[in-house]
Design an enzyme around this catalytic site. Structure first.
Site, mmCIF file in Angstrom:
data_model
loop_
_atom_site.group_PDB
_atom_site.id
_atom_site.type_symbol
_atom_site.label_atom_id
_atom_site.label_comp_id
_atom_site.label_asym_id
_atom_site.label_seq_id
_atom_site.Cartn_x
_atom_site.Cartn_y
_atom_site.Cartn_z
ATOM 1 N N GLY A 125 0.837 -1.205 0.000
ATOM 2 C CA GLY A 125 0.000 0.000 0.000
ATOM 3 C C GLY A 125 0.864 1.242 0.000
ATOM 4 O O GLY A 125 1.976 1.233 0.532
ATOM 5 N N GLY A 127 0.507 5.808 -0.176
ATOM 6 C CA GLY A 127 -0.334 6.995 -0.261
ATOM 7 C C GLY A 127 0.384 8.193 0.306
ATOM 8 O O GLY A 127 1.591 8.163 0.557
ATOM 9 N N GLY A 128 -0.377 9.276 0.535
ATOM 10 C CA GLY A 128 0.212 10.489 1.066
ATOM 11 C C GLY A 128 0.731 10.319 2.483
ATOM 12 O O GLY A 128 1.587 11.072 2.936
ATOM 13 N N TYR A 129 0.207 9.338 3.203
ATOM 14 C CA TYR A 129 0.598 9.102 4.589
ATOM 15 C C TYR A 129 1.945 8.383 4.686
ATOM 16 O O TYR A 129 2.648 8.469 5.674
ATOM 17 C CB TYR A 129 -0.456 8.236 5.292
ATOM 18 N N ASP A 244 -12.106 9.453 7.919
ATOM 19 C CA ASP A 244 -11.651 9.093 6.567
ATOM 20 C C ASP A 244 -12.193 7.722 6.167
ATOM 21 O O ASP A 244 -11.440 6.853 5.709
ATOM 22 C CB ASP A 244 -10.126 9.115 6.507
#
Length: 435
Positions: A125, A127-129, A244
């Site tokens: 995975g 993402g921005g995190y 979220d």
């Protein structure tokens, strides 16, 4: 001059040698010894003072603030303040302790080994995190390691939030937090490994002409997600607002059990507060309109997002899809229009092989519409949503009308036959009372 010669030639040679060393050499040695002793005394004193303040070191022991520990313990019985101070020190004691009460601290070396050096092949995975890696611990257990990106302190914020929100939470529909890693600027979270990907992958990925997500499986996922959110909203104090909720944050196991994940944006909401004002964050298409316009956040925002998620499960469409015709780009608008024009059966994902029963479909459509009600006070709680989705006797107007028509037919049939139809006994009216 004779005296000087006598002194310098007799006394000085005797004093210039001490144990075979010249005087200036002996003095230098003594001075060096005194400096070393003084340095040792100062270092020991400084170390003792540092230990009394906080039992931290520069990386070997994780940096846990007292605030995190106290927030996690909210809702537990009040304890002696002295005992609380001891608890804080014990929680930050040593990284070598395998269990510190609400998760294990892992060293960077352990997680580096578990993920084969954070290899690209183990990325599951991104993402921005940050990036999530699949890892295998020394005890043979599989984990998911989330390496938080340290953008302007964001990693530290998300790390703290996750510890506060789900550090001690255990629920079958919430991803379990196994442990943590904090060394230098590195912040990592170690979760249980969920082995069947995300809901987003199964809904919007290439799954072939027939989706493996049957209608029953989709409703099972919806109910599991609702139960997880209901626990966050109604089973914890302070309650946790996820903020979220979306298909990519719903993980699935091999039995299609849903697990809500990623609490990096979560907010804690005490019982004395009906909402909290915060910076608007979330994912476009899932954010409730009142939160987007005012920044006022409460559990009703999660309910709205769940309604969008349920629409996604029913239709197989993304909340916002610019590849669709203009009237179908926004899922909410298209969904409402189709229901209003009594074309609800056309909303079902065409990849579902066996269509749902009219009763089951109506129930799901009604729950969607109630979740996205613009009046926050009219949205149901997550526990009520669980009941609505699970209940077989959920009433619908059309069915009530059918039942009334059936009763009317039965009463006519009873009247035409000699079998008496049960009626309520009514006393005869006394006409004299009309005067």
């Amino acid at each position: 001059m004779a005296a000087w010669r006598s002194w310098s030639g007799g006394v000085l040679p005797e004093l210039s040698h001490i144990a075979g060393l010249k005087v200036y050499v002996a003095v230098v040695i003594i001075v060096v010894i005194l400096i070393v002793v003084a340095t040792v005394v100062v270092c020991v004193g400084r170390r003792r003072r540092t230990k009394k303040r906080v039992k931290h070191s520069s990386g070997a022991i994780p940096l846990v603030t007292k605030e995190i520990v106290v927030e996690v313990k909210i809702g537990e019985p009040e304890e002696d303040p002295k005992k609380k101070e001891v608890d804080v020190e014990e929680s930050t004691a040593s990284v070598e302790s395998p269990n510190i009460g609400w998760g294990r601290w892992y060293t960077l070396k352990e997680l580096h080994h578990a993920t084969h050096g954070f290899a690209q092949l183990n990325v599951i995975g991104e993402g921005g995190y940050g990036i999530v890696f699949k890892g295998l611990l020394l005890d043979g257990s599989l984990v998911a390691v989330k390496n938080l990106l340290n953008n302007k302190g964001q990693a530290e914020k998300e790390f703290k939030v996750e510890v506060e929100a789900i550090g001690k939470v255990r629920h079958k529909n919430l991803v379990g937090l196994v442990g943590y890693c904090a060394e230098g600027a590195q912040r990592m979270l170690v979760y249980e490994y969920v082995d069947n990907g995300t809901l987003e992958q199964w809904l919007h990925g290439d799954v072939g002409p027939v989706s493996p997500l049957t209608w029953d499986i989709r409703m099972k996922i919806a109910v599991g997600t609702a139960k997880g959110l209901a626990y966050l909203h109604e089973g914890l104090e302070p309650k946790v607002v996820h903020r979220d909720v979306k298909s990519s944050n719903i993980l699935l196991d091999k039995n299609w059990n849903a697990k809500v994940s990623d609490f990096g944006l979560a907010k804690l909401l005490g019982s004395e507060k009906s909402y909290v004002t915060t910076r608007v964050m979330g994912t476009f298409g899932y954010v409730s309109p009142e939160y987007a316009s005012t920044g006022m956040l409460n559990e009703g925002s999660d309910v709205y997002s769940f309604g969008i998620l349920l629409m996604e499960l029913i239709t197989g469409r993304s909340p916002i899809d610019y590849s669709r015709p203009p009237g179908e780009m926004n899922l909410v608008d298209w969904f409402k229009g189709m229901v209003a024009s009594r074309r609800g059966d056309e909303l079902v994902d065409p990849l579902i092989n066996i269509q749902p029963s009219p009763r089951s479909l109506k129930r799901a459509l009604l729950v969607c519409l109630r979740c996205i009600d613009l009046d926050v006070s009219k949205r149901p709680k997550m526990s009520q949503i669980v009941h609505m989705l699970e209940a077989d006797d959920f009433p619908f107007r059309s069915e009530l009308r059918t039942n009334r028509e059936k009763d009317h037919v039965d009463s006519k049939a009873a009247a035409s036959s000699k079998i008496p139809y049960p009626t309520r006994h009514v006393e005869p009216l006394d006409k004299s009372s009309w005067r």
